[in-house]
Design a protein around this motif. Sequence first.
Motif, PDB file in Angstrom:
ATOM      1  N   GLY A  40       0.823  -1.210   0.000  1.00 32.02           N
ATOM      2  CA  GLY A  40       0.000   0.000   0.000  1.00 32.02           C
ATOM      3  C   GLY A  40       0.852   1.252   0.000  1.00 32.02           C
ATOM      4  N   PRO A  41       1.784   1.396  -0.951  1.00 31.21           N
ATOM      5  CA  PRO A  41       2.719   2.532  -0.924  1.00 31.21           C
ATOM      6  C   PRO A  41       2.036   3.888  -1.026  1.00 31.21           C
ATOM      7  CG  PRO A  41       2.816   1.393  -3.039  1.00 31.21           C
ATOM      8  CD  PRO A  41       2.012   0.525  -2.123  1.00 31.21           C
ATOM      9  N   TRP A  42       0.832   3.929  -1.585  1.00 26.86           N
ATOM     10  CA  TRP A  42       0.135   5.203  -1.765  1.00 26.86           C
ATOM     11  C   TRP A  42      -0.324   5.814  -0.450  1.00 26.86           C
ATOM     12  CZ3 TRP A  42      -1.277   0.375  -3.337  1.00 26.86           C
ATOM     13  CH2 TRP A  42      -2.300  -0.245  -2.614  1.00 26.86           C
ATOM     14  N   THR A  43      -0.206   5.051   0.654  1.00 26.35           N
ATOM     15  CA  THR A  43      -0.695   5.549   1.938  1.00 26.35           C
ATOM     16  C   THR A  43       0.387   6.222   2.775  1.00 26.35           C
ATOM     17  OG1 THR A  43      -0.251   3.489   3.147  1.00 26.35           O
ATOM     18  CG2 THR A  43      -2.370   3.668   1.982  1.00 26.35           C
ATOM     19  N   PHE A  44       1.645   6.128   2.376  1.00 28.79           N
ATOM     20  CA  PHE A  44       2.724   6.606   3.241  1.00 28.79           C
ATOM     21  C   PHE A  44       3.021   8.084   3.020  1.00 28.79           C
ATOM     22  CE2 PHE A  44       3.602   2.011   3.063  1.00 28.79           C
ATOM     23  CZ  PHE A  44       3.561   1.747   4.423  1.00 28.79           C
ATOM     24  N   ASP A  45       3.418   8.733   4.122  1.00 23.67           N
ATOM     25  CA  ASP A  45       3.789  10.152   4.071  1.00 23.67           C
ATOM     26  C   ASP A  45       5.304  10.341   4.039  1.00 23.67           C
ATOM     27  OD1 ASP A  45       1.066  11.457   4.486  1.00 23.67           O
ATOM     28  OD2 ASP A  45       1.161  10.082   6.193  1.00 23.67           O
ATOM     29  N   TYR A  46       6.048   9.402   4.623  1.00 22.57           N
ATOM     30  CA  TYR A  46       7.508   9.494   4.668  1.00 22.57           C
ATOM     31  C   TYR A  46       8.086   8.094   4.520  1.00 22.57           C
ATOM     32  CZ  TYR A  46       6.418  14.005   6.789  1.00 22.57           C
ATOM     33  OH  TYR A  46       5.908  15.252   7.025  1.00 22.57           O
ATOM     34  N   VAL A  47       9.275   8.031   3.908  1.00 21.37           N
ATOM     35  CA  VAL A  47      10.027   6.781   3.868  1.00 21.37           C
ATOM     36  C   VAL A  47      11.361   7.018   4.570  1.00 21.37           C
ATOM     37  CG1 VAL A  47      11.162   5.054   2.431  1.00 21.37           C
ATOM     38  CG2 VAL A  47       8.957   6.009   1.725  1.00 21.37           C
ATOM     39  N   VAL A  48      11.596   6.245   5.621  1.00 16.84           N
ATOM     40  CA  VAL A  48      12.895   6.226   6.291  1.00 16.84           C
ATOM     41  C   VAL A  48      13.698   5.132   5.604  1.00 16.84           C
ATOM     42  CG1 VAL A  48      14.092   5.853   8.470  1.00 16.84           C
ATOM     43  CG2 VAL A  48      11.885   7.036   8.446  1.00 16.84           C
ATOM     44  N   TYR A  49      14.833   5.499   5.030  1.00 17.26           N
ATOM     45  CA  TYR A  49      15.460   4.618   4.037  1.00 17.26           C
ATOM     46  C   TYR A  49      16.921   4.287   4.359  1.00 17.26           C
ATOM     47  CZ  TYR A  49      17.443   3.054  -0.391  1.00 17.26           C
ATOM     48  OH  TYR A  49      18.091   2.337  -1.364  1.00 17.26           O
ATOM     49  N   GLN A  50      17.234   3.012   4.142  1.00 13.81           N
ATOM     50  CA  GLN A  50      18.618   2.539   4.111  1.00 13.81           C
ATOM     51  C   GLN A  50      18.726   1.503   2.998  1.00 13.81           C
ATOM     52  OE1 GLN A  50      20.618   1.448   7.832  1.00 13.81           O
ATOM     53  NE2 GLN A  50      21.458  -0.349   6.802  1.00 13.81           N
ATOM     54  N   PRO A  51      19.797   1.532   2.211  1.00 12.46           N
ATOM     55  CA  PRO A  51      19.941   0.519   1.156  1.00 12.46           C
ATOM     56  C   PRO A  51      19.849  -0.895   1.731  1.00 12.46           C
ATOM     57  CG  PRO A  51      21.555   2.255   0.860  1.00 12.46           C
ATOM     58  CD  PRO A  51      20.893   2.514   2.185  1.00 12.46           C
ATOM     59  N   GLY A  52      19.291  -1.793   0.933  1.00 14.31           N
ATOM     60  CA  GLY A  52      19.141  -3.180   1.364  1.00 14.31           C
ATOM     61  C   GLY A  52      17.763  -3.520   1.877  1.00 14.31           C
ATOM     62  N   GLY A  53      16.879  -2.528   1.972  1.00 13.27           N
ATOM     63  CA  GLY A  53      15.519  -2.776   2.423  1.00 13.27           C
ATOM     64  C   GLY A  53      14.595  -3.113   1.269  1.00 13.27           C
ATOM     65  N   PRO A  54      13.291  -3.166   1.507  1.00 19.83           N
ATOM     66  CA  PRO A  54      12.343  -3.626   0.485  1.00 19.83           C
ATOM     67  C   PRO A  54      12.084  -2.628  -0.640  1.00 19.83           C
ATOM     68  CG  PRO A  54      11.167  -3.003   2.478  1.00 19.83           C
ATOM     69  CD  PRO A  54      12.637  -2.959   2.811  1.00 19.83           C
ATOM     70  N   VAL A  55      12.338  -1.339  -0.418  1.00 16.80           N
ATOM     71  CA  VAL A  55      12.011  -0.336  -1.440  1.00 16.80           C
ATOM     72  C   VAL A  55      13.128  -0.243  -2.473  1.00 16.80           C
ATOM     73  CG1 VAL A  55      11.525   2.087  -1.909  1.00 16.80           C
ATOM     74  CG2 VAL A  55      10.553   0.985   0.122  1.00 16.80           C
ATOM     75  N   ARG A  56      12.761  -0.480  -3.727  1.00 15.55           N
ATOM     76  CA  ARG A  56      13.713  -0.339  -4.834  1.00 15.55           C
ATOM     77  C   ARG A  56      13.296   0.778  -5.790  1.00 15.55           C
ATOM     78  NH1 ARG A  56      15.628  -3.434  -1.763  1.00 15.55           N
ATOM     79  NH2 ARG A  56      16.696  -5.429  -2.159  1.00 15.55           N
ATOM     80  N   ASP A  57      12.027   1.130  -5.759  1.00 19.81           N
ATOM     81  CA  ASP A  57      11.472   2.123  -6.666  1.00 19.81           C
ATOM     82  C   ASP A  57      10.517   2.999  -5.867  1.00 19.81           C
ATOM     83  OD1 ASP A  57      10.389   3.607  -8.713  1.00 19.81           O
ATOM     84  OD2 ASP A  57       9.254   1.944  -9.592  1.00 19.81           O
ATOM     85  N   PHE A  58      10.739   4.311  -5.915  1.00 20.01           N
ATOM     86  CA  PHE A  58       9.915   5.234  -5.127  1.00 20.01           C
ATOM     87  C   PHE A  58       8.711   5.759  -5.895  1.00 20.01           C
ATOM     88  CE2 PHE A  58      13.952   5.199  -2.995  1.00 20.01           C
ATOM     89  CZ  PHE A  58      13.633   5.324  -1.642  1.00 20.01           C
ATOM     90  N   ALA A  59       8.610   5.432  -7.185  1.00 17.19           N
ATOM     91  CA  ALA A  59       7.519   5.962  -8.000  1.00 17.19           C
ATOM     92  C   ALA A  59       6.129   5.631  -7.431  1.00 17.19           C
ATOM     93  CB  ALA A  59       7.644   5.464  -9.441  1.00 17.19           C
ATOM     94  N   PRO A  60       5.903   4.412  -6.873  1.00 15.77           N
ATOM     95  CA  PRO A  60       4.557   4.126  -6.346  1.00 15.77           C
ATOM     96  C   PRO A  60       4.178   4.958  -5.118  1.00 15.77           C
ATOM     97  CG  PRO A  60       5.754   2.090  -6.805  1.00 15.77           C
ATOM     98  CD  PRO A  60       6.752   3.202  -6.870  1.00 15.77           C
ATOM     99  N   PHE A  61       5.145   5.594  -4.480  1.00 18.12           N
ATOM    100  CA  PHE A  61       4.856   6.355  -3.256  1.00 18.12           C
ATOM    101  C   PHE A  61       4.432   7.774  -3.640  1.00 18.12           C
ATOM    102  CE2 PHE A  61       7.668   2.930  -2.126  1.00 18.12           C
ATOM    103  CZ  PHE A  61       7.160   2.468  -0.917  1.00 18.12           C
ATOM    104  N   GLU A  62       3.223   7.889  -4.131  1.00 20.91           N
ATOM    105  CA  GLU A  62       2.779   9.126  -4.769  1.00 20.91           C
ATOM    106  C   GLU A  62       2.526  10.266  -3.782  1.00 20.91           C
ATOM    107  OE1 GLU A  62      -0.631   8.058  -7.032  1.00 20.91           O
ATOM    108  OE2 GLU A  62       0.520   6.919  -8.518  1.00 20.91           O
ATOM    109  N   ARG A  63       2.329   9.965  -2.500  1.00 22.17           N
ATOM    110  CA  ARG A  63       1.971  11.032  -1.561  1.00 22.17           C
ATOM    111  C   ARG A  63       3.079  11.343  -0.561  1.00 22.17           C
ATOM    112  NH1 ARG A  63      -2.563   9.236   2.733  1.00 22.17           N
ATOM    113  NH2 ARG A  63      -1.383  10.613   4.116  1.00 22.17           N
ATOM    114  N   ILE A  64       4.237  10.683  -0.660  1.00 20.88           N
ATOM    115  CA  ILE A  64       5.275  10.950   0.333  1.00 20.88           C
ATOM    116  C   ILE A  64       5.776  12.389   0.224  1.00 20.88           C
ATOM    117  CG2 ILE A  64       6.027   8.566   0.619  1.00 20.88           C
ATOM    118  CD1 ILE A  64       8.441   9.215  -1.159  1.00 20.88           C
TER     119      ILE A  64
END
Length: 312
Positions: A40-64
């Motif tokens: 449900g990436p469209w529901t998130f407001d922020y992504v706390v990020y470190q390489p090696g996690g599940p997110v490879r593409d930020f395009a689906p996160f339309e509202r961050i």
Amino acid sequence: MGPRILFSAPDEHWPLWRPHLLAAFADAGLDVTLTNDPSGPWTFDYVVYQPGGPVRDFAPFERIKAVLSLWAGVESIVGDTSIVVPLCRMVDVGLTRGMAEWVTAHVLRYHMGIDGHILGQDGVWRNSVVPPLAPERTVGILGLGELGRATAAMLTSIGFRVVGWSRGPRELPGIETWSGAEGLSEVLGASEILVLLLPATPATENTLDARALAMLPRGARIINPGRGPLIDDEALLKALDNGHVGHATLDVFRQEPLPAEHPYWAHPMVTVTPHIASATRPETASMAIAENVRRGEAGLDFLNVVNRAESY
């Protein structure tokens, strides 16, 4: 309903970070939903990020509203065109102090000649060389960002003469600062011990090449806890072999882990440490993350936003 925050990092980090992040958000007066499940990436407001996690593409996160990196270095993500919101690098009191302490320890190690006594346990009484006092030793720092400034301040407090170089002009109390090509030559020429704390960008790659190494005083020591690409490895090995550089302590490399067959491992004038100069500590870094979320929710500017044009 408060902001929804995705923690995207390797799985083993989740139980370490979760309690500290929740405590920091509560202290900041934020009622958040925090998860490491990216569905449900469209529901998130922020992504706390470190390489090696599940997110490879930020395009689906339309509202961050922002991507908040857990690392100070952002070279692995700064070119990601799917990030169309502010990208904030980690600036954290724990990481900063850890770096300053690590560098200071290795500067003192070189300054006091400690290696000679540790390695010379052979029954020979070596007392002919007495180290100078700190004010008689010049330490150069390339890179006067948050880490460089904190390191310079700690070294200055001990009494070292510190000279610093940055890509743009800076003024720091008690420190001789330089910029530009001429300034780099001045700093290199004065540095008995040289510390590299520049970011990894196209403009800083091979800052320490054969020409730059030749500007150092003969026998100079090098400490690199910055980024591996700052050094031309072949040029450094040649300078070590011919004695122009007396020793190098290297914490970061172009390839990590450093391959077992790399000549740095076996070189008698190289100390390899495994990228441990400083770390992002959940206890303190969580407060930096919470502050940026607080600012985002209040409509304020984010802190430590990466300049994409400069790659840092």
